[in-house]
Design a protein around this motif. Structure first.
Motif, PDB file in Angstrom:
ATOM      1  N   PRO A  31       5.789 -22.073  -3.915  1.00  0.00           N
ATOM      2  CA  PRO A  31       4.992 -21.006  -3.301  1.00  0.00           C
ATOM      3  C   PRO A  31       4.601 -19.938  -4.314  1.00  0.00           C
ATOM      4  N   VAL A  32       3.563 -19.202  -3.953  1.00  0.00           N
ATOM      5  CA  VAL A  32       3.138 -18.030  -4.715  1.00  0.00           C
ATOM      6  C   VAL A  32       3.151 -16.855  -3.738  1.00  0.00           C
ATOM      7  N   PHE A  33       3.877 -15.790  -4.108  1.00  0.00           N
ATOM      8  CA  PHE A  33       3.950 -14.596  -3.285  1.00  0.00           C
ATOM      9  C   PHE A  33       3.034 -13.549  -3.910  1.00  0.00           C
ATOM     10  N   VAL A  34       2.166 -12.949  -3.098  1.00  0.00           N
ATOM     11  CA  VAL A  34       1.123 -12.057  -3.597  1.00  0.00           C
ATOM     12  C   VAL A  34       1.267 -10.685  -2.932  1.00  0.00           C
ATOM     13  N   TYR A  35       1.251  -9.638  -3.751  1.00  0.00           N
ATOM     14  CA  TYR A  35       1.209  -8.269  -3.252  1.00  0.00           C
ATOM     15  C   TYR A  35       0.343  -7.441  -4.201  1.00  0.00           C
ATOM     16  N   HIS A  36       0.098  -6.182  -3.859  1.00  0.00           N
ATOM     17  CA  HIS A  36      -0.751  -5.309  -4.673  1.00  0.00           C
ATOM     18  C   HIS A  36       0.109  -4.206  -5.272  1.00  0.00           C
ATOM     19  N   ASP A  37      -0.025  -3.959  -6.578  1.00  0.00           N
ATOM     20  CA  ASP A  37       0.798  -2.935  -7.237  1.00  0.00           C
ATOM     21  C   ASP A  37       0.083  -1.591  -7.352  1.00  0.00           C
ATOM     22  N   GLY A  38      -1.063  -1.441  -6.710  1.00  0.00           N
ATOM     23  CA  GLY A  38      -1.826  -0.205  -6.784  1.00  0.00           C
ATOM     24  C   GLY A  38      -2.996  -0.301  -7.737  1.00  0.00           C
ATOM     25  N   VAL A  39      -2.952  -1.269  -8.642  1.00  0.00           N
ATOM     26  CA  VAL A  39      -4.032  -1.488  -9.600  1.00  0.00           C
ATOM     27  C   VAL A  39      -4.655  -2.858  -9.386  1.00  0.00           C
ATOM     28  N   GLN A  40      -3.802  -3.851  -9.160  1.00  0.00           N
ATOM     29  CA  GLN A  40      -4.281  -5.230  -9.037  1.00  0.00           C
ATOM     30  C   GLN A  40      -3.311  -6.059  -8.209  1.00  0.00           C
ATOM     31  N   GLU A  41      -3.784  -7.237  -7.825  1.00  0.00           N
ATOM     32  CA  GLU A  41      -2.884  -8.175  -7.159  1.00  0.00           C
ATOM     33  C   GLU A  41      -1.855  -8.675  -8.156  1.00  0.00           C
ATOM     34  N   VAL A  42      -0.627  -8.825  -7.684  1.00  0.00           N
ATOM     35  CA  VAL A  42       0.452  -9.391  -8.479  1.00  0.00           C
ATOM     36  C   VAL A  42       0.836 -10.705  -7.812  1.00  0.00           C
ATOM     37  N   GLU A  62       1.871 -15.167   1.496  1.00  0.00           N
ATOM     38  CA  GLU A  62       2.441 -16.327   0.823  1.00  0.00           C
ATOM     39  C   GLU A  62       1.355 -17.387   0.711  1.00  0.00           C
ATOM     40  N   GLU A  63       1.296 -18.028  -0.438  1.00  0.00           N
ATOM     41  CA  GLU A  63       0.323 -19.095  -0.658  1.00  0.00           C
ATOM     42  C   GLU A  63       1.048 -20.368  -1.083  1.00  0.00           C
ATOM     43  N   ASN A  64       0.478 -21.500  -0.690  1.00  0.00           N
ATOM     44  CA  ASN A  64       0.929 -22.793  -1.185  1.00  0.00           C
ATOM     45  C   ASN A  64      -0.276 -23.483  -1.817  1.00  0.00           C
ATOM     46  N   PRO A  65      -0.426 -23.345  -3.141  1.00  0.00           N
ATOM     47  CA  PRO A  65      -1.609 -23.915  -3.801  1.00  0.00           C
ATOM     48  C   PRO A  65      -1.551 -25.427  -3.994  1.00  0.00           C
ATOM     49  N   ASP A  66      -0.391 -26.034  -3.785  1.00  0.00           N
ATOM     50  CA  ASP A  66      -0.253 -27.480  -4.026  1.00  0.00           C
ATOM     51  C   ASP A  66      -1.022 -28.268  -2.963  1.00  0.00           C
ATOM     52  N   PRO A  67      -1.895 -29.192  -3.372  1.00  0.00           N
ATOM     53  CA  PRO A  67      -2.688 -29.952  -2.401  1.00  0.00           C
ATOM     54  C   PRO A  67      -1.905 -31.057  -1.684  1.00  0.00           C
ATOM     55  N   ASP A  68      -0.689 -31.352  -2.146  1.00  0.00           N
ATOM     56  CA  ASP A  68       0.047 -32.475  -1.573  1.00  0.00           C
ATOM     57  C   ASP A  68       1.395 -32.113  -0.955  1.00  0.00           C
ATOM     58  N   GLU A  69       2.088 -31.140  -1.510  1.00  0.00           N
ATOM     59  CA  GLU A  69       3.471 -30.860  -1.108  1.00  0.00           C
ATOM     60  C   GLU A  69       3.576 -29.597  -0.254  1.00  0.00           C
ATOM     61  N   PRO A  70       4.263 -29.680   0.893  1.00  0.00           N
ATOM     62  CA  PRO A  70       4.501 -28.461   1.668  1.00  0.00           C
ATOM     63  C   PRO A  70       5.539 -27.577   0.966  1.00  0.00           C
ATOM     64  N   VAL A  71       5.556 -26.314   1.338  1.00  0.00           N
ATOM     65  CA  VAL A  71       6.580 -25.377   0.881  1.00  0.00           C
ATOM     66  C   VAL A  71       7.559 -25.177   2.033  1.00  0.00           C
TER      67      VAL A  71
END
Length: 99
Positions: A31-42, A62-71
């Motif tokens: 997984p990729v966890f995304v939040y904003h630090d006040g300047v940009q996405e982290v 939360e993102e799952n960029p993998d095209p085949d595998e679940p998180v």
């Protein structure tokens, strides 16, 4: 505490968990966890065996960029209810809890 599965090539909406703190353990997937630090996405990439902590009221997704595998993750919250407040965008949380 609960088990959550995110399908391949998916993302949650932007949200926060109110006054609930969330501890996350990655069981499988990348997984990729995304939040904003006040300047940009982290973007924080994780994998099996990783732990993450989401503080109360922090907007994220939360993102799952993998095209085949679940998180698969285990989430433990500090409240009895699974609070999820949808948001139209990510933003940095101020000390007063407002953006």
């Amino acid at each position: 505490m609960g088990l959550v599965e995110n399908p391949p090539s998916s993302a949650t909406d932007n949200h926060h968990h109110g006054d609930s703190e969330a501890g996350i353990y990655v069981v499988s997937g990348h997984p990729v966890f995304v939040y904003h630090d006040g300047v940009q996405e982290v973007r924080i990439s994780a994998g099996p065996g990783d732990f993450l902590l989401v503080s109360p009221f922090v907007p994220h997704r939360e993102e799952n960029p993998d095209p085949d595998e679940p998180v698969v993750v285990v989430i433990a919250r500090t409240t009895q209810e699974p609070i999820k407040v949808p948001l139209p965008e990510l933003y940095r949380l101020t000390e007063t809890g407002a953006r």
